[in-house]
Design a protein around this motif. Structure first.
Motif, PDB file in Angstrom:
ATOM      1  N   LEU A  43      34.631 -69.474 -11.808  1.00  0.00           N
ATOM      2  CA  LEU A  43      35.290 -70.358 -12.667  1.00  0.00           C
ATOM      3  C   LEU A  43      35.654 -71.698 -11.304  1.00  0.00           C
ATOM      4  O   LEU A  43      36.986 -70.864 -10.971  1.00  0.00           O
ATOM      5  N   PHE A  44      35.403 -72.363 -11.671  1.00  0.00           N
ATOM      6  CA  PHE A  44      35.847 -73.792 -11.229  1.00  0.00           C
ATOM      7  C   PHE A  44      36.466 -74.122 -12.019  1.00  0.00           C
ATOM      8  O   PHE A  44      36.621 -75.124 -13.038  1.00  0.00           O
ATOM      9  N   ALA A  45      38.017 -73.841 -11.140  1.00  0.00           N
ATOM     10  CA  ALA A  45      39.362 -74.075 -11.762  1.00  0.00           C
ATOM     11  C   ALA A  45      39.762 -74.951 -11.388  1.00  0.00           C
ATOM     12  O   ALA A  45      40.248 -75.835 -10.023  1.00  0.00           O
ATOM     13  N   VAL A  57      29.519 -80.989 -13.887  1.00  0.00           N
ATOM     14  CA  VAL A  57      28.256 -80.079 -14.169  1.00  0.00           C
ATOM     15  C   VAL A  57      27.179 -80.660 -13.347  1.00  0.00           C
ATOM     16  O   VAL A  57      26.439 -80.518 -12.490  1.00  0.00           O
ATOM     17  N   ASP A  58      27.026 -82.066 -13.553  1.00  0.00           N
ATOM     18  CA  ASP A  58      25.905 -82.864 -12.830  1.00  0.00           C
ATOM     19  C   ASP A  58      26.215 -82.990 -11.358  1.00  0.00           C
ATOM     20  O   ASP A  58      25.260 -83.003 -10.353  1.00  0.00           O
ATOM     21  N   ARG A  59      27.385 -82.902 -11.302  1.00  0.00           N
ATOM     22  CA  ARG A  59      27.760 -83.559  -9.830  1.00  0.00           C
ATOM     23  C   ARG A  59      27.210 -81.661  -8.663  1.00  0.00           C
ATOM     24  O   ARG A  59      26.852 -82.400  -7.902  1.00  0.00           O
ATOM     25  N   LEU A  60      27.667 -80.842  -9.532  1.00  0.00           N
ATOM     26  CA  LEU A  60      27.775 -79.665  -8.512  1.00  0.00           C
ATOM     27  C   LEU A  60      26.024 -79.862  -8.308  1.00  0.00           C
ATOM     28  O   LEU A  60      24.969 -78.867  -7.569  1.00  0.00           O
ATOM     29  N   ARG A  61      25.481 -79.936  -9.816  1.00  0.00           N
ATOM     30  CA  ARG A  61      23.816 -79.580  -9.693  1.00  0.00           C
ATOM     31  C   ARG A  61      23.445 -80.494  -8.843  1.00  0.00           C
ATOM     32  O   ARG A  61      22.248 -80.208  -8.256  1.00  0.00           O
ATOM     33  N   LYS A  69      28.389 -75.572 -18.017  1.00  0.00           N
ATOM     34  CA  LYS A  69      29.594 -75.954 -18.464  1.00  0.00           C
ATOM     35  C   LYS A  69      30.526 -74.686 -18.920  1.00  0.00           C
ATOM     36  O   LYS A  69      32.232 -75.180 -18.638  1.00  0.00           O
ATOM     37  N   GLU A  70      30.177 -73.818 -18.760  1.00  0.00           N
ATOM     38  CA  GLU A  70      31.743 -72.622 -19.421  1.00  0.00           C
ATOM     39  C   GLU A  70      31.882 -71.683 -18.235  1.00  0.00           C
ATOM     40  O   GLU A  70      32.736 -71.445 -17.984  1.00  0.00           O
ATOM     41  N   ASP A  71      31.113 -72.308 -16.900  1.00  0.00           N
ATOM     42  CA  ASP A  71      31.869 -72.329 -15.647  1.00  0.00           C
ATOM     43  C   ASP A  71      33.046 -72.994 -15.165  1.00  0.00           C
ATOM     44  O   ASP A  71      33.100 -72.648 -14.179  1.00  0.00           O
ATOM     45  N   PHE A  72      33.073 -74.068 -16.103  1.00  0.00           N
ATOM     46  CA  PHE A  72      34.678 -74.808 -15.502  1.00  0.00           C
ATOM     47  C   PHE A  72      35.866 -74.846 -16.412  1.00  0.00           C
ATOM     48  O   PHE A  72      35.882 -74.274 -17.585  1.00  0.00           O
ATOM     49  N   LEU A  73      36.920 -74.703 -15.431  1.00  0.00           N
ATOM     50  CA  LEU A  73      37.922 -74.800 -15.843  1.00  0.00           C
ATOM     51  C   LEU A  73      39.124 -75.755 -15.940  1.00  0.00           C
ATOM     52  O   LEU A  73      39.499 -76.376 -14.732  1.00  0.00           O
ATOM     53  N   THR A  74      39.049 -76.881 -16.403  1.00  0.00           N
ATOM     54  CA  THR A  74      40.051 -77.849 -15.875  1.00  0.00           C
ATOM     55  C   THR A  74      41.574 -78.227 -16.219  1.00  0.00           C
ATOM     56  O   THR A  74      42.087 -77.498 -17.582  1.00  0.00           O
ATOM     57  N   TYR A 200      38.155 -63.947 -20.232  1.00  0.00           N
ATOM     58  CA  TYR A 200      36.984 -63.707 -20.215  1.00  0.00           C
ATOM     59  C   TYR A 200      37.401 -61.792 -20.085  1.00  0.00           C
ATOM     60  O   TYR A 200      36.231 -60.764 -19.914  1.00  0.00           O
ATOM     61  N   GLY A 201      38.081 -61.421 -20.308  1.00  0.00           N
ATOM     62  CA  GLY A 201      38.900 -60.198 -20.889  1.00  0.00           C
ATOM     63  C   GLY A 201      39.098 -59.668 -18.633  1.00  0.00           C
ATOM     64  O   GLY A 201      37.876 -58.389 -18.989  1.00  0.00           O
ATOM     65  N   TYR A 202      39.222 -59.792 -17.633  1.00  0.00           N
ATOM     66  CA  TYR A 202      39.445 -59.493 -17.166  1.00  0.00           C
ATOM     67  C   TYR A 202      41.234 -59.584 -16.522  1.00  0.00           C
ATOM     68  O   TYR A 202      42.095 -59.903 -17.104  1.00  0.00           O
ATOM     69  N   THR A 203      41.325 -58.375 -15.419  1.00  0.00           N
ATOM     70  CA  THR A 203      42.701 -58.102 -15.076  1.00  0.00           C
ATOM     71  C   THR A 203      43.788 -58.887 -14.131  1.00  0.00           C
ATOM     72  O   THR A 203      41.940 -59.296 -13.228  1.00  0.00           O
TER      73      THR A 203
END
Length: 263
Positions: A43-45, A57-61, A69-74, A200-203
């Motif tokens: 996740l891009f935080a 999204v546009d910048r990284l692409r 979009k689901e790869d980001f957390l701002t 996302y269910g991670y420890t």
């Protein structure tokens, strides 16, 4: 050195960690591929609240990173999460970019950028459209004892030509003028990391945060009880760990060396 073999959720800072300006660091693409090849998620935080997720999204692409979009957390996402249930009916003065105000409105909040009656909360983000009028409005509102919340305490935002003042610097300026400090939401507060693991269910044992700033990125991971990797490709220097009293689990020159440690 930090053992990344058991990590499944990688929380990644962007500016100064994966790229600087428009220059993608060597090894960034290989690192991201390696995470997915081993069944992990990244996740891009980011504390940067001046852009929408779509813009990221546009910048990284454009840099060759297959992002969605689901790869980001701002920090704006975390701010919205914090405001819900607390300020649902409030009239909010949004000190930030047009994009910042739009995101808050899309989330259902009543938002204004005009000093008017009924405002009960001032929210501050990284403002690349800063004007003296906004500073004056904020000082007047803080003098009226409205609540004060800010996305992130970063002093500067790195660019290809150096650094520019970030949200933390503006909030410090407002403190010097009014004596009021905000409740910060983004890194180093633990909310972004905790929200990611819950969503996302991670420890904590499966999670690692990678970033270039000790006082925000690394401190966020420490405050959330997860491992951290400190990269020296952005703002931070090794001495920052002693300066801020925060110790990373691993220190690396850059993202390429993290990738090499995973191969």
């Amino acid at each position: 050195m930090l053992d990344l073999s058991k990590k499944k959720l990688f929380l990644l800072d962007m500016d100064g960690t994966l790229y600087l300006g428009d220059r993608l660091f060597e090894g960034a693409l290989e690192f991201l591929r390696r995470v997915r090849e081993t069944g992990g998620r990244y996740l891009f935080a980011t504390n940067n609240s001046s852009r929408s997720v779509t813009a990221y999204v546009d910048r990284l692409r454009g840099m060759g990173i297959d992002a969605a979009k689901e790869d980001f957390l701002t920090s704006t996402d975390a701010l919205i999460w914090y405001l819900r249930g607390r300020y649902d009916d409030a009239l909010i003065y949004a000190f930030g970019t047009r994009t910042f105000r739009h995101q808050l409105r899309e989330a259902g909040f009543r938002v204004t950028d005009q000093r008017e009656a009924g405002i009960s909360l001032l929210v501050c983000g990284f403002d690349t459209e800063l004007t003296f009028q906004k500073l004056e409005d904020a000082c007047i509102l803080l003098g009226r004892e409205v609540d004060f919340v800010a996305t992130n305490p970063d002093w500067v935002c790195p660019t290809s030509y150096g650094s520019v003042p970030d949200c933390g610097s503006v909030c410090e300026m407002l403190f010097r003028a009014t004596g009021r400090r905000p409740k910060f939401i983004g890194k180093p507060e633990p909310e972004m990391a905790l929200l990611s693991m819950e969503k996302y269910g991670y420890t904590p044992e499966q999670t690692v945060l990678i970033g270039d700033r000790v006082y925000t990125d690394i401190a966020c991971g420490v405050n959330a009880g997860i491992d951290t990797a400190f990269v020296l490709s952005g703002e931070g220097v090794p001495e920052d760990q002693e300066r801020f009293g925060v110790q990373a689990a691993g220190v690396y020159p850059n993202i390429r060396e993290i990738w090499r440690s995973m191969v």
